[in-house]
Design an enzyme around this catalytic site. Structure first.
Site, short mmCIF file in Angstrom:
data_model
loop_
_atom_site.label_atom_id
_atom_site.label_comp_id
_atom_site.label_asym_id
_atom_site.label_seq_id
_atom_site.Cartn_x
_atom_site.Cartn_y
_atom_site.Cartn_z
N THR A 248 -8.44 1.54 -1.67
CA THR A 248 -8.11 0.20 -1.20
C THR A 248 -8.97 -0.81 -1.95
OG1 THR A 248 -9.78 -0.10 0.54
CG2 THR A 248 -7.81 1.17 1.12
N ASP A 249 -8.58 -2.06 -1.94
CA ASP A 249 -9.49 -3.12 -2.36
C ASP A 249 -10.40 -3.42 -1.17
OD1 ASP A 249 -10.72 -5.18 -3.77
OD2 ASP A 249 -8.84 -5.87 -4.64
N TRP A 250 -11.28 -4.38 -1.33
CA TRP A 250 -12.33 -4.66 -0.35
C TRP A 250 -11.71 -4.95 1.02
CZ3 TRP A 250 -17.69 -5.07 -1.71
CH2 TRP A 250 -18.53 -5.48 -0.66
#
Length: 749
Positions: free
Chosen positions: A281-283
């Site tokens: 995932t991204d942040w």
């Protein structure tokens, strides 16, 4: 059992399988399977938890406690051989199974030695150098205790309002794909176990560059055709190059968030493109599913994400919080978690962490590697090749020996951190004190008989005009000088992630300064430091010469000086179109034909797709860039006037350096489909070659076209080759086409 003994057993079990298999191939690994069987559900979930060292919710002590429990499989934002050695020691010697952690970081265009920002570096059109700069960045990062970098970003965009345009390779999917592969190969090298390469994580899958209105994290809306024609090719190139990890986009595709888009992640990424590595995932994007209303709560968001085969949860901690509960409720199968954990463990095995978990944590090597003189030398070379000469009236550059007094004006002439870009400035180990500023570089390299004096001119702090009271002193200095070098652009933080702007005018009072200096009548050489195209109409009007230097990195001042003094003849070419003003956005070279175009250009009549107030063309087109010498194109030939499936055609042309100094030229090959079943671009880049020629030298270059270069997605989204004629164009830019010929596709089956 003693933890050290457990670790010793695991080493014996796994070390025998340390022959690194081909990247991204299906792996049958009995040792990994044996380790999986030993793991509790909690330990498996811990391997999927990517925690941040700088998370304000985690004190160092609580982070250490989580590591001991086996609740953390990877960490980001922890740098340094000593620091990461200490954390790894906890994982290996104090957790139950002693599984080593993976350390991850944003190594975008350098670690301690900072190279030009990616958009600038792409303007070099030198894939070998691009690969090498990524390799050096990897070497430094690995010496600093890093195993994986969140790069390259391969999002295609044509909107300079979007701050992350600085992080990519521009607007063209063909060229962006080649740069994508080069950076992956550079970061990853051939053998992770050397301890000198890092895993690459290509991002953001997919279509993140389509953010509406150029606002980062904004919604996007594009068709499957656009996905396949524009956004997917650089990801496919990265996967074909063996990339080990992919990061999800913040945005949506077809209305579904990328982080939980099973069609995008499973059907397209894993099954169609054949990606078999880790998906991250991204942040904290799992939590974003709740924020945008795609999930009712965090628990549902976790369910959606894990069932979309996303392996690592970056920073949110929600896998850790909810996965066990979802398994107990029968909503998530253990087999799904096992599949994700297996991919994580295989990645760690490829890195050689089971064999030697401390391989990357050598303080002596770290000291020797960071800012190595050879790295700095290559950073200077890369920076000069990235710079694009946009204007050079009357051949004012390179600077002549008659210029004895130079006024260097503008706050960016002395700035150091602003030479880095947002990623290099705040999210790398690069330090401002490492940087050579423009003023320093010039003073170090001009002749002893040349006087250089400096005036700040204005104050550049944000977007509002400041320091207008400083302009008179700058004007006085300019009037007393032979020539002005004017440093304009943006501060490092103004582009990058979250760096969206609504207006591409130069920020602050820079245009006021430019107009005031122009009134002196002195020649002005404008040097631009920036991470995006700006409205340069006023700069074009008042400058005698313009050098686009981008964010050049650690060796900024020396590299700019090399170009201005003629130690290097600029060879950069734009990989993104420069609009005339904000109202032209988006503007790009490979637009599709309209009913009101004439010979590939907007119709001059009133009722068409032009603007009434400005030309419809960009100020500087894709592929544009000047040189201190001149090149003549001649004798375009095709090896055949026809092509059929399975064949190829060679496109040859002769290039002559008609000037007086050595120069490099980027010869560009474009293709246009004359008649097709779906609307196609007027022209598409399908090949290029960068060559160097001595004065008077002629060279024949040959570029090869294959049926794939002439194929496209038809109405049914099938990749097809249709019979008919194509226009083959060769030139010095997307608009400066020197010659064209027709090629006929005669057989497609």
């Amino acid at each position: 059992m003693n933890h050290k003994n457990v670790w010793a057993i695991l080493v014996l079990m796994i070390a025998t399988s340390q022959t690194i298999v081909a990247q991204n191939k299906s792996i049958s690994n009995p040792k990994i399977e044996a380790l999986l069987k030993k793991m509790t559900l909690e330990e498996k979930i811990g391997q999927l938890n990517l925690a941040t060292y700088v998370n304000e919710n985690n004190s160092t002590n609580s982070l250490n406690d989580q590591i001991k429990k086996g609740d953390i499989g990877s960490i980001l934002k922890s740098n340094g051989a000593k620091k990461n050695y200490d954390l790894q020691k906890i994982a290996v010697e104090q957790s139950r199974l002693g599984i080593p952690m993976m350390f991850q970081e944003d190594v975008i265009h350098g670690y301690r030695t900072i190279f030009p920002a990616p958009l600038g570096e792409s303007a070099s059109w030198n894939l070998q150098n691009i690969e090498m700069s990524a390799s050096i960045a990897a070497k430094e990062a690995a010496a600093g205790g890093i195993h994986l970098t969140y790069a390259p970003m391969v999002d295609i965009t044509n909107d300079p309002r979007w701050g992350r345009i600085v992080e990519g390779a521009g607007e063209d999917p063909y060229y962006g794909s080649l740069v994508s592969a080069a950076r992956v190969k550079g970061f990853q090298g051939k053998k992770f176990t050397s301890g000198e390469n890092v895993m690459a994580c290509v991002k953001h899958f997919a279509g993140y560059g389509a953010a509406l209105a150029g606002r980062d994290y904004n919604i996007s809306d594009f068709s499957e055709r656009t996905l396949r024609e524009i956004y997917l090719p650089p990801f496919k190139a990265a996967i074909d190059a063996g990339v080990e990890s992919v990061m999800c986009a913040y945005s949506t595709y077809d209305g579904v968030p990328a982080t939980a888009n099973k069609k995008l992640l499973d059907d397209i990424l894993r099954k169609e493109l054949g990606f078999k590595g880790m998906l991250i995932t991204d942040w904290s994007t799992i939590n974003n599913l709740v924020k945008i209303g795609a999930a009712a709560n965090q628990k549902d968001a976790v369910l959606m994400t894990i069932n979309s085969e996303v392996d690592l949860d970056m920073t949110s901690g929600l896998y850790l919080k909810y996965l066990k509960e979802l398994v107990n409720e029968g909503k998530v199968k253990v087999a799904v978690i096992d599949k994700a954990v297996r991919r994580v463990l295989i990645a760690k095995q490829k890195l050689g962490l089971f064999e030697d978990p401390y391989k990357f944590f050598n303080e002596a090597r770290e000291k020797e590697t960071l800012l190595n003189p050879k790295h700095l030398e290559f950073a200077r070379k890369t920076a000069v090749e990235s710079m694009v000469l946009l204007k050079n009236k009357d051949g004012i550059l390179p600077l002549k020996s008659s210029v004895k007094k130079i006024a260097v004006i503008g706050p960016l002439a002395t700035r150091k951190k602003d030479m880095f870009s947002w990623w290099g400035g705040d999210y790398s180990q690069g330090k401002p004190e490492d940087v050579v500023s423009l003023l320093e570089g010039l003073k170090q390299t001009v002749g002893k008989d040349v006087v250089i004096e400096y005036a700040e001119g204005i104050i550049l702090e944000g977007f509002e005009p400041k320091g207008l009271e400083l302009i008179p002193a700058a004007v006085k200095l300019a009037s007393q000088s032979d020539l002005v070098i004017l440093a304009l652009g943006e501060e490092y933080w103004m582009s990058g992630e979250g760096g969206s702007i609504s207006n591409i005018d130069l920020p602050g009072a820079q245009e006021d300064l430019l107009k005031a200096i122009a009134e002196t009548g002195k020649p002005i050489v404008t040097v631009l430091f920036n991470g995006r195209p700006f409205d340069l109409q006023l700069v074009e009007k008042h400058s005698t010469a313009i050098l686009e230097a981008w964010f050049p990195g650690t060796m900024a001042g020396l590299a700019v000086s090399d170009v201005l003094l003629g130690k290097y003849n600029p060879s950069g070419k734009l990989t993104v179109s420069f609009p005339r003003n904000t109202g032209q956005i988006p503007i790009f070279y490979n637009y599709k034909r309209t009913s009101h175009d004439v010979n590939g250009q907007p119709n001059p009549n009133r009722w068409n797709n032009k603007y009434l107030d400005i030309p419809a063309t960009p100020l500087y087109p894709f592929g544009y860039g000047l040189s201190y010498t001149n090149f003549e194109y001649s004798n375009l030939k095709l090896s055949s006037e026809t092509i059929k499936k399975g064949d190829s055609v060679e496109v040859s042309i002769e290039i002559t350096n008609t000037g007086k100094i050595f120069g490099e030229e980027v010869v560009q090959l474009y293709v246009g489909d004359d008649v097709s079943s779906v609307s196609r671009p007027m022209k598409e880049l399908k090949g290029f070659k960068k060559i160097g020629l001595q004065p008077g030298e002629k060279q024949k270059i040959v570029l090869t076209l294959t049926p794939s270069d002439l194929s496209f997605y038809n109405q049914d989204m099938k990749w097809v080759l249709e019979p008919g004629t194509f226009t083959i164009m060769v030139g010095a830019s997307s608009e400066d086409i020197k010659f064209s010929k027709k090629l006929n596709v005669i057989e497609t089956k």
